[in-house]
Design a protein around this motif. Structure first.
Motif: not given
Lengths: 269, 160
Positions: A73-78, A97-102, A104-113
């Motif tokens: 878990x990252x700071x902020x709960x991601x 909420x997960x960080x999904x890398x696109x 090496x330098x860009x990712x999306x963060x998204x809530x998943x059930x």
């Protein structure tokens, strides 16, 4: 006694099919399984198809069962996506909420059930109610050279408008007029993509049509496909988010829209 | 994510062992088309489970097991019910052997083929098929003896 060596020589007369044809078949089945699994679950959620059969291949020999991967878990709960267990393509996730890398330098963060799945490095995120594909439209992203046969992709031009226009005009597709959207603060266009009802997909390989994408990971779908495409400009990077539904009944894509509404972008490098 | 990732290694394996595996499956099922189907399906499974395959010590054995699994589960495993008609142009000596194999008990036939054609040891066959070593030995012994009888019966009229 038996002449085993002579029997072995029978193999010399065999002509193996091209390995690439097996790769294409494997890829086609992977896509079909993913999409059919999610679509089948969607139908069940909607109460529309009790007893619907999911397209599943013979699982083959039994394989080991792995414990859930540890959560970071990252700071902020991601949370970071857990590494897949050895030999596994798919990882099951807890709600969060997960960080999904696109890349090496860009990712999306998204809530998943709870119970969502991530495949590979995050190209596909799925749950019983949605299937989301997220990728950067690199210069390898393009449209199908032949929407019916073959897997070749013709790269589109480098601009955002090149990409949207190419998707809109790929033969075999029926694309509604794009409308402006914002995903996670990134401006872009939303496209509802279907298969042109005038095309005959029956002579195509597996009766399916090739979608735009990147060679090697682009999808092929049946005429009953409905896709939601969000093509956005995230800090100068073209990002494509796709909700896939095939065969599609009703309007199950509302679930993926809800997921996309919660997407944010994160520079990671 | 990329359907090609890892597949390049499989390409080499495919080129090296496709024919060998097909002949082994052919000897077990008696129908060349079914044998090719089983091996091709096994490679397709391997491509889809390439991460799994990367973790196994003997990929060819893994693929052979998957192909056997295909034959076992409704893959028109009819060698015992019909005389095989090879799809490729094979000589009469091959037909005689495969026909005789087709007359063996299915369990014996599988063990005999894996031992004599795939060159697997009794222990390897036991591991691959999930059978006790003793069972493999007895099937191999009985199968070999029966195969010898069948081939001898076939040769007798031609020498008469």
């Amino acid at each position: 006694m038996a002449d085993w060596n002579s029997l072995r020589e029978v193999g010399e007369d065999l002509t193996p099919p091209a390995f690439d044809s097996l790769v294409r078949t494997a890829r086609s089945r992977e896509r079909r399984t993913r999409i059919a699994a999610v679509t089948g679950a969607l139908a069940l959620v909607a109460g529309a198809a009790v007893g619907i059969g999911l397209t599943r291949d013979d699982p083959g020999p039994p394989e080991p069962v792995h414990d859930p991967a540890p959560v970071v878990e990252l700071p902020g709960g991601v949370r970071l996506l857990p590494d897949p267990a050895d030999g596994e393509d798919v990882t099951t996730l807890e709600a969060g909420r997960y960080r999904v890398p696109l890349d090496d330098v860009l990712a999306i963060e998204v809530d998943l059930p709870d119970g969502s799945h991530v495949e590979g490095d995050g190209l596909y995120l799925s749950s019983p109610t949605f299937l989301l594909k997220s990728e950067i439209a690199t210069d390898r992203f393009g449209v199908a050279k032949d929407w019916c046969h073959g897997d070749d992709i013709v790269p589109v031009g480098p601009t955002f408008d090149d990409l949207v226009q190419a998707i809109r005009t790929q033969p075999g597709l029926l694309v509604e007029a794009p409308r402006p959207v914002t995903v996670g603060g990134a401006p872009g266009q939303y496209l509802r993509v279907r298969i042109d009802p005038t095309v005959d997909a029956s002579p195509c390989r597996d009766g399916q049509i090739n979608l735009p994408g990147i060679h090697g990971t682009n999808n092929n779908v049946t005429p009953a496909y409905v896709g939601d495409w969000w093509v956005v400009d995230a800090g100068g990077r073209r990002v494509v988010l796709q909700g896939l539904c095939d065969p599609c009944e009703g309007d199950p894509l509302e679930f993926v829209e809800e997921v996309v509404r919660g997407v944010s972008f994160r520079q990671t490098g | 994510m990329d359907g090609r990732r890892g597949a390049d290694d499989l390409d080499v394996l495919y080129a090296g062992c496709y024919r060998r595996l097909v002949v082994q499956m052919y000897a077990i099922c008696g129908v060349m088309a079914d044998a090719e189907d089983a091996v091709q399906e096994a490679f397709i499974t391997a491509i889809r489970k390439r991460r799994t395959l990367q973790a196994v010590q003997n990929p060819e054995a893994w693929i052979r097991t998957v192909a056997l699994h295909r034959l076992h589960h409704g893959w028109r495993h009819q060698a015992a019910e019909r005389l095989p008609k090879p799809a490729v142009d094979v000589g009469p000596e091959h037909v005689a052997l495969v026909t005789a194999l087709g007359l063996l008990d299915a369990g014996q036939r599988e063990v005999v083929v894996l031992h004599h054609l795939a060159d697997l040891s009794v222990a390897e066959i036991a591991a691959d098929l999930g059978l006790p070593v003793g069972t493999v030995k007895s099937r191999l012994g009985r199968g070999r003896a029966r195969l010898g009888e069948l081939l001898a019966e076939r040769e007798e009229p031609s020498h008469g």
